[in-house]
Every structure is written in C-alpha cells, then in structure tokens.
Design a protein around this motif. Structure first.
Motif, PDB file in Angstrom:
ATOM      1  N   ASN A   9     -32.706  79.310  57.218  1.00  0.00           N
ATOM      2  CA  ASN A   9     -34.163  79.244  57.427  1.00  0.00           C
ATOM      3  C   ASN A   9     -34.509  78.956  58.892  1.00  0.00           C
ATOM      4  O   ASN A   9     -35.367  78.133  59.215  1.00  0.00           O
ATOM      5  N   GLY A  10     -33.800  79.658  59.786  1.00  0.00           N
ATOM      6  CA  GLY A  10     -34.108  79.599  61.208  1.00  0.00           C
ATOM      7  C   GLY A  10     -33.377  78.530  61.993  1.00  0.00           C
ATOM      8  O   GLY A  10     -33.389  78.550  63.221  1.00  0.00           O
ATOM      9  N   GLN A  11     -32.727  77.589  61.293  1.00  0.00           N
ATOM     10  CA  GLN A  11     -31.992  76.524  61.980  1.00  0.00           C
ATOM     11  C   GLN A  11     -30.495  76.810  61.943  1.00  0.00           C
ATOM     12  O   GLN A  11     -29.981  77.314  60.945  1.00  0.00           O
ATOM     13  N   LYS A  12     -29.807  76.458  63.030  1.00  0.00           N
ATOM     14  CA  LYS A  12     -28.361  76.638  63.070  1.00  0.00           C
ATOM     15  C   LYS A  12     -27.709  75.835  61.948  1.00  0.00           C
ATOM     16  O   LYS A  12     -28.048  74.684  61.710  1.00  0.00           O
ATOM     17  N   MET A  13     -26.784  76.475  61.229  1.00  0.00           N
ATOM     18  CA  MET A  13     -26.091  75.788  60.158  1.00  0.00           C
ATOM     19  C   MET A  13     -25.104  74.788  60.751  1.00  0.00           C
ATOM     20  O   MET A  13     -24.295  75.141  61.604  1.00  0.00           O
ATOM     21  N   SER A  14     -25.188  73.543  60.307  1.00  0.00           N
ATOM     22  CA  SER A  14     -24.268  72.529  60.802  1.00  0.00           C
ATOM     23  C   SER A  14     -24.219  71.359  59.828  1.00  0.00           C
ATOM     24  O   SER A  14     -25.169  71.107  59.085  1.00  0.00           O
ATOM     25  N   LYS A  15     -23.101  70.635  59.863  1.00  0.00           N
ATOM     26  CA  LYS A  15     -22.956  69.464  58.996  1.00  0.00           C
ATOM     27  C   LYS A  15     -23.987  68.400  59.331  1.00  0.00           C
ATOM     28  O   LYS A  15     -24.517  67.730  58.450  1.00  0.00           O
ATOM     29  N   SER A  16     -24.273  68.243  60.619  1.00  0.00           N
ATOM     30  CA  SER A  16     -25.193  67.180  61.036  1.00  0.00           C
ATOM     31  C   SER A  16     -26.600  67.393  60.486  1.00  0.00           C
ATOM     32  O   SER A  16     -27.334  66.438  60.243  1.00  0.00           O
TER      33      SER A  16
END
Length: 213
Positions: A9-16
């Motif tokens: 949804n437009g945000q970089k996928m990351s664990k944080s």
C-alpha cells in the motif's frame, strides 16, 4: 529475478513497519497461479506495490479466463490447435526486456475473441486460440490447472470470506429455485442484497460476491 522494491500500500515492506508479507500466508489464501499473475503484472525492474486489491483482482481476471476454458471444454473443443499470432505477440513482449505486463495484457483480447468465437460456433478458432494460449503461457506457469479445479478452488476461497448467514440464505434460495418457488427465491435474493452481497446464478449453481461500498 525481480529486483525492484516490494511495497505494501505504497510503503516499503520491512519488518520495522510490521507490513511484511509471507509467501506461506499468500499460498494459504490464493492459488500459486493467482500469485504469479499478480506479480507478473509488474516488470522485474520495477517496484511491486501490493495493494489490498492486487491479488483479488488477479484472481478475478483468471476466473474470467478459466471460465472461457471451462466453457470450451464443455463444448467439446480440443484445445490442441495453434494461433501463431498469439505466440508472436508473446515473443515480442519478452523481447522487450521481459515485458510480462504486456504479455498478460494481451490475454484480455485473446480471451474476448475466444468467447465470441465460442458463442458463434467457430470451434476451430476457439481451439486454435486457447490451445496456443495454454502452450505459450505455460512458460510463465499459467493455465496449467484443469479449469474445473481452478474454478472450484476460487469459488471456495471466495465463499470462505462470506458470513455463514449469507451463505445460508443463498442455499435456501437455491432450494427454492429447484422447487420453482420464484417468489421465495426473489425474496431471499433481496435479503442477500440487503446484507451487502450479490448472488449470481451459473450453470453449476451460484456465486456470492460482496457489493462495493
């Protein structure tokens, strides 16, 4: 070989950010073919933006394609013919830096022509087009599943998201239709609509879909 970013949804996928997607979770909900179709809509160099509609839309498109394949099977069409123009367009897309998005976009016109040819009784053309699609697009891992099997799984996945009370209404409506009790069937359809769902009849029974909004 995808080497762009994966966004959710437009945000970089990351664990944080807590927005990681696991393949195992996707496979629990969608068939491998749906996942492939969704991801192949983006060129391998580009960022993939996983929106809420990405996989449902991919499934919807594949259901429409597999419905044509299923109808052709029911009509006894041997899908063993060839349509060189389909293969040529696919090769052209692959030569354009593996433009899988273009290759998938080309399918819509091919299946529209196939459905029209099926309605007009031009079964030779249907067999040629669909036979070529199955052969060519198997290179991308698509259209390897028997149509009835794919459609049954898609229907099961969709129904699992529908409240039990709505399914019960649809089952009562189906029973009323079998008894030719059209007034009750119409009343139950109205209840289903009021609950926010649409019931669509088909040769194999019915499907339920959530209404937009």
């Amino acid at each position: 070989i995808h080497n762009g970013l994966i966004k959710v949804n437009g945000q970089k996928m990351s664990k944080s950010l807590g927005n990681s997607l696991l393949l195992s979770d996707l496979l629990a909900r969608y068939s491998p073919e749906v996942i492939k179709f969704a991801l192949l809509q983006t060129n391998y160099r580009g960022d993939i933006n996983v929106t809420d509609s990405l996989f449902p839309d991919a499934e919807k498109h594949l259901v429409s394609f597999y419905t044509v394949l299923a109808d052709a099977e029911k009509a006894g069409v041997p899908m063993t013919g060839s349509a060189p123009e389909v293969d040529a367009e696919f090769d052209k897309a692959m030569d354009d830096d593996f433009n899988t998005a273009k290759a998938l976009a080309d399918l819509f016109a091919v299946f529209r022509e196939s459905a029209a040819a099926l309605r007009s009784g031009d079964l030779a053309r249907v067999g040629a087009l669909l036979g070529q699609v199955k052969k060519t697009y198997s290179l991308l891992g698509l259209f390897r599943t028997p149509p009835a099997e794919f459609l049954a799984r898609a229907a099961k996945e969709k129904s699992s998201d529908i409240p039990a009370e709505v399914v019960a209404l649809a089952e009562r409506r189906a029973a009323a239709k079998r008894e030719k009790d059209w007034a009750t069937a119409d009343a139950l359809r109205a209840e289903i609509t009021a609950a926010g769902y649409a019931v669509k009849d088909s040769r194999d029974g019915y499907t339920l879909e959530k209404l937009p909004g």
